[in-house]
Structure formats: C-alpha cells, structure tokens
Design an enzyme around this catalytic site. Structure first.
Site, PDB file in Angstrom:
ATOM      1  N   ASP A 546     -42.309 -38.368   0.839  1.00 41.99           N
ATOM      2  CA  ASP A 546     -41.481 -37.300   0.289  1.00 41.99           C
ATOM      3  C   ASP A 546     -41.499 -36.120   1.249  1.00 41.99           C
ATOM      4  OD1 ASP A 546     -39.753 -36.034  -1.420  1.00 41.99           O
ATOM      5  OD2 ASP A 546     -41.136 -35.886  -3.106  1.00 41.99           O
ATOM      6  N   GLU A 584     -34.215 -33.598   6.132  1.00 43.23           N
ATOM      7  CA  GLU A 584     -34.769 -34.514   5.139  1.00 43.23           C
ATOM      8  C   GLU A 584     -35.175 -35.824   5.786  1.00 43.23           C
ATOM      9  OE1 GLU A 584     -36.310 -34.538   1.868  1.00 43.23           O
ATOM     10  OE2 GLU A 584     -34.534 -33.346   1.503  1.00 43.23           O
ATOM     11  N   ASP A 616     -38.769 -41.221  -1.194  1.00 42.91           N
ATOM     12  CA  ASP A 616     -38.221 -40.292  -2.183  1.00 42.91           C
ATOM     13  C   ASP A 616     -37.445 -39.181  -1.483  1.00 42.91           C
ATOM     14  OD1 ASP A 616     -37.697 -39.117  -4.609  1.00 42.91           O
ATOM     15  OD2 ASP A 616     -39.780 -38.859  -5.193  1.00 42.91           O
ATOM     16  N   HIS A 747     -45.308 -36.411  -3.359  1.00 45.36           N
ATOM     17  CA  HIS A 747     -44.678 -35.177  -3.848  1.00 45.36           C
ATOM     18  C   HIS A 747     -45.723 -34.085  -4.042  1.00 45.36           C
ATOM     19  CE1 HIS A 747     -42.244 -32.415  -6.203  1.00 45.36           C
ATOM     20  NE2 HIS A 747     -43.175 -32.450  -7.132  1.00 45.36           N
TER      21      HIS A 747
END
Length: 771
Positions: A546, A584, A616, A747
């Site tokens: 993530d 990202e 993710d 995360h």
C-alpha cells in the site's frame, strides 16, 4: 479438505518464466464452493440503440479552466448547429453527426479565443469500448443536472434538501454517485447513495477560534493545510496548501489587462460582497498547470470531518444517523432515484440517444463460504455467523506466545496516572495467566510532565536494546506527543511500543475486556503468533502493498511492503520506503522483494515456491502501469537467486467502489464470506467481489479483487478462499477485516510512517508488527 472442496490436490511444477511471457490473466472459470445466495445489486441494466457516434477533441486557446467557461465558449461557435444532438464535457465532444474540422474565433467579455474542433474517431455501441462508456457517463451527468442535482467532484448532490445538525454546526447533503461500464450480463448503470458533510460555519469563522492565541498564524496553517474546502457560490472543492497572512481580499491581480482586487472580482462574477477585507487568503497550488488559486475564507466551508470530530462519539453518532444508510433504506433511495430519471426533460435526453434503463435493480447469484475454523495452541473454534471469535480469546493459550521477561519491558506514565497504571498492571497479569503468558515485573517509570521530552528523557536513562516493549499510559491522545514518542521508539531506540489513553482503563466494568485486547496487541508487537486458520499450501509468501501520501515530507510518499515468512501467514517482514509524492505506482519494489526473499530464506533455509501479491490503493486507470512497471520489478528480484522462478499471482485490491450487494429476500447485508464472480463482473478480465466483514451499521461494502497475472495453477475457488482466509489474520481484531491481513498491515505501516514518523524505522523492527 481444509479448503472445503473434496478430491483436490495441489501440485506445482516450476517452469522458466520471464517478465515478457506473463500475460494479463483471463478468467479460468467460475467458483462453485459455498452455499448459493440470491442477491440484489445496485446495478441497473441498460440498453442502448445500436449505431455509430463520432468523437471530437475541442481545443481552446488561450487555455481556460472550468467546464462551465469552456461550454460557454463552445456554445459561441457559429457552426455548432451542424452537430445536432451532442454532449460536451469541456474537452471531448460526442455527436451523432460527422462534421469536418472547425477552427473559429469567438469573443467573450473582451477576450478573443480560438476554438478548434477536430474529428478523432468513430465509435460503435455494439460493444462498450472506453470511449462509449465515456459518452454515456457524460450523458447521464447531463440528465442529473436536468433533475437539479449539483456536481461536487464526481458525485451529484441535492443541496435543497440538506440534513442539518445545528448543535455540531454540520449539514449533510444527500446525493448519488454513478458510473456506466460493461459486464458479462451487459451494460450496467451502477448507482449508489452518497453523502457530503459540510460545516455550516465558514472557514473564517473557524479561524477566529484561534485568533489571539500565541503563534495563531502557525496554528491556523497547521489546522487548515491539507483540508478540503468548498466555495459555496459554485460548489467547487479545493485542497488547501497553506494560509497566506500577507495577502487579503484587497490583493490585486490582472485580468483582461486591468488590475482588480479579489473582492471586486468575486462581487462582479458571483454577486457576493466580502465583509472582512483584512482576512488572510487560502492558497491552493495548481499542480497540473502551475500557479495558484486564491480563496477567501469567508466564502468557503470545510468539507468532511476533522480528526477531533471523528474522535467525538456524540458527533459521529449523530452524523452516522444520516451517513450509515441501512440496506433496505438504500435500496428504496435507489429505486426512488431511478423513478426521478423519468422526469420529462431527463427522459427526453435519454430518448434522444436511445438509452433505456431498467426500472428494477439487477438480481444476481453469489456464494457464501463456510465459517473458518480459528486455531489457538490447544483449542479450535469455528468463527460465528458474524465472523467473530472474541469468545475464543478469553482464557485460552495463544498459538505461540512471547513471555515478558522481568525488567525487560517498561510501563511509563505521569505521576497523576500512577494509580491507573497499577490497576492496569494487576489486570494485565490477570488476563495474561490463562493465555499462558509469563509476565515478569516491568520497569515502572513515572514522569512529572506530560511533555514528550519528559517521557523520552526518562526512557533514555533506562532502555537497553534487548528490551521487549514500552507501554505508555497517557492522559490524552494528543497527536504531537504520540508522533514524537513513536518517532523515538521507531528510529532512535527501536523497541515496539503501545500507547494507551488513561480514559480507556478507567471504566471498571470494561477493564478485563480492554486488558485482554491490549495483551493480544502487545503479544503481536513482540512477535507472538496469536491464532491461525488452516491454509493448505506450503512454501508460500503472501505480500501486501500500500502507499500513503506523506503530507509533511512534501514531494514524497510512503510505500509499505509486508511479506509473510511462515506458511501459516502469522509472521510478517515489513519494509517502508519513501518515494516521490503523488506517485501511486511504486518504484522500489525490486528492492523490497529482494529483502523479503532474503529474510524468508534466512528463516526457512528455502525460498517460497509460490508468491501471492495483494496490491492495494490502485485505481482502474493505473492497472496497465502496475502490469507493465510493477510486476517486472517484482520479478527482477528473483534474479538475485540462481535458477529461481516461483509461481506468482498479483491481485489488485480495490476498496473504494460503488458496487453493493443485498440479500434479495430480506434486503439485508449478505453474510461474511459472500463472493460474487459471475454476471456483474468484468468482461475479458479475471475479477471477483468478496464481502469478508460483518457490518452492524449501514450497508456492507464489498472489496473488488482484480487478478492481473496468475500462473499459480489455483482454481478460482481456491484463490477466492485463500483471500477470505487471509481476511481472518489481522491480530488487532478478533473478527474478519475487509482486505487480506498483509494489505491491512501495509496500510497501518504506511499510515504510521506517513502520519507520525516521517522517516524510515530501524531495520531491527522489520519482523515485528510494531505498527
């Protein structure tokens, strides 16, 4: 079989596999495991008149911002009538008529503009290429405007019917989000209920709470930087980069060769009179085109909920009355919304383009996996129908414990919290006993002040590298103090830590339950294995990835990479890295994968034969980049080991989706373990939806899994069931979570580093769940 499927044997053969010959995965079939369930979806089937449409690109010089202004200039083109029925979104034009290229000069408010319209392609509605989906998404948005819905970002709201909560100075706009895309059952319109939370006070009114305080300018900048505000005169949203106290509404800028103040510009353009001419300005950087947007705080309101609001139980309870929409109410809202699209003008637009939308929501079929069995050391128990096993954690030995050695762990608090600490320690020992955890006497330390440096200075005098954990009992959950303590114990003196607010320990009836959860968290952070589910695969590694965009280290974001190194997936090796902000698509994956494989080998003396990567935080527009950039990086790490070519599946995890499923008979949330892998899934791709979690308030949101590559040889059932099993492995909660545990851990790690530490933690912590 532990998969719940009989007569299936897992066999693996290793072939030479290079980056170039891993194609995008296509659906190998459909799952069959689990009991069937009838589901109602929030999809409406659409039928579209077969035909051809023509796409054009519209270029306006000099460049202008905003769809409204672009539409105004476009409508001034004298030859616009040639296009007949058309839709225009500010840069792309669709028409049912093919027209030769147009280049025309138009004038608006004393400025000359060049409007060039170029034909780009012909599209067909026999299938649904991206251009056709774009056409009909634009078309539907026009329909929404006809029924008086207001666009805010990519959703549509009705500000004429707000839900007001005066005591919290909040109002909530009801609205909807929608998208159109192709599925196996045809073209569908996906509609979901949306809510927009706004403060009724202006940003200026909120700022005044800080005026008069020492360093109020610094405090205001810290409070509002990064926040999203909306200008109510045009319902546009902006992200605030800073508050500029050197400029005010009297600041002048040039427009059409004349200097005007911001206050006068707002008055002329929007008919609004600025009352406070000395207020500072909000600065929003235009990262795409350069420059900046200046906003007047008096004319802005803050959107969403602040951290303080989220921590206030009363506010969240009152807001939840409107934002957590139960399934039956959500279904009725969607049916009512579909009915509103039959309004005369809206229906006329649909008829012009030959669009028909079903009146009823699409029905489909899913499957529900059986409850997973949770294993402790000497006890096992099937999870409840709500996927919960809290009762199993009361008084039974954990899978593999870590004993707290005498004077190798620290309890620290202020002098005022000493009594609370003593009560906590006694209860902590009490709950640890049945779990077969030896709790030696800690080093107990009290400090006179609640300042972060008081705690840190006290710890510097006593800590040794072999200490197991530091537990803080803090008067409040102040973020600045928390950040400094986590920074110190993650980078300078790498020891796992646990922060507890005293308030949570002062409810006597809840103390045993709270201490049980804290004991489990402490064990996880010290390297214990809490529980497991049965995974009938060996020599595997499961990776969660993530990214969190750091708001303090401008220009950088945090990549978190968490990889299991035991077959039961109870232990993880974690690496956080910094990369360029806004990026990202990770560019450090080869390094992460290489380090994880080396650690796996050090622990097991072999390398994993099969690797599952759950990625993710990736949007649909970035899937191609993940396939072409990230997967080759992951595989490049294999070259460090001679002749090493493991099987690998890469699955993109999407949580921010609008799809909803409801149990058809009762219009309630489906049970945990509900999977949907046919009918309403993508065309030509390998994907499925899974509801792993139990929801007590509002409607359950499924997680969408898109399998990008897969040469593992697993059947769809097995990959889906592995995914569901991994949702049981997050040790901070004795129940299932929405995503596989390695994703949840990634995360948490990215958030801790990006929110609190802002630097790389010490490598000594890599094999502990210190985050």
């Amino acid at each position: 079989s532990t998969w719940g499927i009989k007569n299936y044997c897992f066999c693996f053969s290793f072939q030479k596999m290079t980056n170039k010959n891993i194609p995008l995965a296509t659906r190998p079939g459909y799952g069959a495991a689990g009991r069937p369930i009838d589901l109602t979806t929030n999809f409406f089937l659409m039928s579209i008149r077969t035909g051809q449409y023509y796409q054009y690109h519209v270029d306006i010089k000099p460049e202008v911002e905003g769809r409204k202004m672009k539409t105004t200039l476009f409508n001034k083109v004298s030859q616009i009538a040639k296009f007949g029925a058309h839709v225009f979104d500010g840069s792309i034009l669709f028409s049912k008529v093919k027209v030769t290229n147009i280049n025309e000069q138009v004038e608006h408010k004393g400025t000359d503009y060049s409007v060039e319209i170029k034909y780009t392609s012909t599209i067909s509605t026999q299938n649904l290429p991206p251009e056709t989906a774009q056409l009909f998404n634009i078309m539907i948005r026009r329909v929404y405007r006809e029924i008086k819905l207001v666009p805010v970002q990519r959703k549509y709201f009705d500000p004429s019917r707000p839900y007001s909560i005066p005591k919290h100075k909040i109002e909530i706009w009801p609205g909807f989000s929608s998208s159109i895309y192709g599925t196996e059952c045809g073209i569908i319109l996906n509609i979901d209920v949306a809510r927009k939370v706004l403060t009724t006070d202006s940003v200026l009114q909120m700022m005044k709470d800080f005026f008069g305080k020492p360093n109020h300018q610094e405090i205001i900048n810290k409070e509002f930087s990064g926040q999203i505000v909306m200008t109510r005169y045009n319902n546009r949203t902006y992200r605030i980069d800073r508050v500029d106290f050197t400029r005010s509404p009297k600041f002048q800028f040039e427009i059409n060769g004349e200097k005007v103040t911001i206050a006068n510009h707002v008055k002329v353009r929007h008919g609004l009179q600025v009352k406070d001419m000395n207020q500072p300005l909000l600065v929003c950087e235009n990262k795409k085109q350069g420059g900046e947007v200046l906003l007047i705080p008096e004319l802005c309101c803050r959107t969403g909920l602040t951290d303080e609001m989220i921590e206030d139980y009363r506010i969240m309870k009152d807001v939840g009355e409107y934002t957590r929409v139960p399934p039956a109410e959500r279904v009725q809202s969607l049916i009512d919304f579909r009915t509103s699209l039959k309004e005369k003008k809206a229906q006329g637009l649909l008829d012009d383009w030959g669009i028909k939308i079903d009146d009823q929501m699409k029905q489909t079929k899913g499957r529900v996996f059986p409850p997973e069995v949770i294993y402790l050391k000497n006890k096992q128990q099937a999870a409840s129908p709500t996927a919960d096993w809290t009762s199993l954690m009361r008084g039974d030995e954990l899978l593999k414990v870590v004993h707290l050695k005498p004077r190798k762990w620290v309890l620290i608090c202020t002098e005022r919290e000493a009594d609370t600490m003593n009560q906590f320690l006694a209860t902590f020992k009490k709950v640890a006993g049945p779990m077969k955890i030896d709790v030696g006497e800690p080093i107990v330390q009290t400090v006179a002040s609640d300042r972060a440096d008081a705690y840190i200075n006290a710890l510097k005098a006593i800590l040794q590298p072999d200490f197991q954990i530091v537990i803080f009992i803090l008067p409040t959950n102040r973020k600045d103090r928390y950040d400094q303590l986590k920074d110190f114990l993650s980078t300078q003196m790498p020891i796992p830590s646990q922060c507890i607010t005293a308030k949570t320990l002062q409810k006597e009836k809840m103390l045993m339950s709270v201490c049980t959860k804290i004991c489990v968290q402490v064990q996880a952070k010290c390297g214990a294995q809490i529980w497991q589910v049965q995974i009938p695969l060996t020599k595997i590694m499961v990776i969660g990835i993530d990214v969190y965009h750091d708001t303090v280290r401008k220009g950088e974001s945090v990549l978190a990479f968490c990889a299991t190194f035991t077959d039961n997936c109870t232990r993880l090796f974690s690496i956080p890295l910094f990369q360029r902000s806004g990026q990202e698509i990770a560019d450090n994956l080869s390094r992460c994968m290489g380090e994880a494989l080396q650690f796996y080998f050090a622990q097991n003396k072999i390398l994993p034969q099969t690797i599952f990567v759950y990625r993710d935080g990736v949007g649909d527009g970035q899937l191609d980049a993940v396939h072409k950039l990230e997967i080759p990086q992951l595989r490049r790490a294999f070259d460090q080991f001679q002749g090493y070519n493991p099987k690998m599946a890469v699955i993109v995890v999407k949580k921010r989706i609008s799809a909803r499923f409801f149990e058809a008979r009762t219009l309630s949330n489906p049970p945990p373990g509900t999977v949907v892998d046919r009918d309403v899934i993508g065309v030509g791709i390998y994907d499925f939806y899974l509801i792993a979690q139990h929801v007590t308030q509002g409607s359950a949101t499924p997680t969408h899994y898109h399998v990008l590559v897969d040469n593992t040889g697993l059947k769809p059932d097995h990959l889906q069931m592995l995914t569901y099993k991994l949702c049981h492995m997050y040790f901070n909660w004795s129940g299932t979570v929405r995503v596989p545990a390695p994703c949840q851990y990634a995360h948490k790690l990215a958030f801790l580093v990006g929110q609190s530490i802002h630097k790389s933690p010490h490598k000594r912590l890599a094999s502990n769940l210190y985050y």
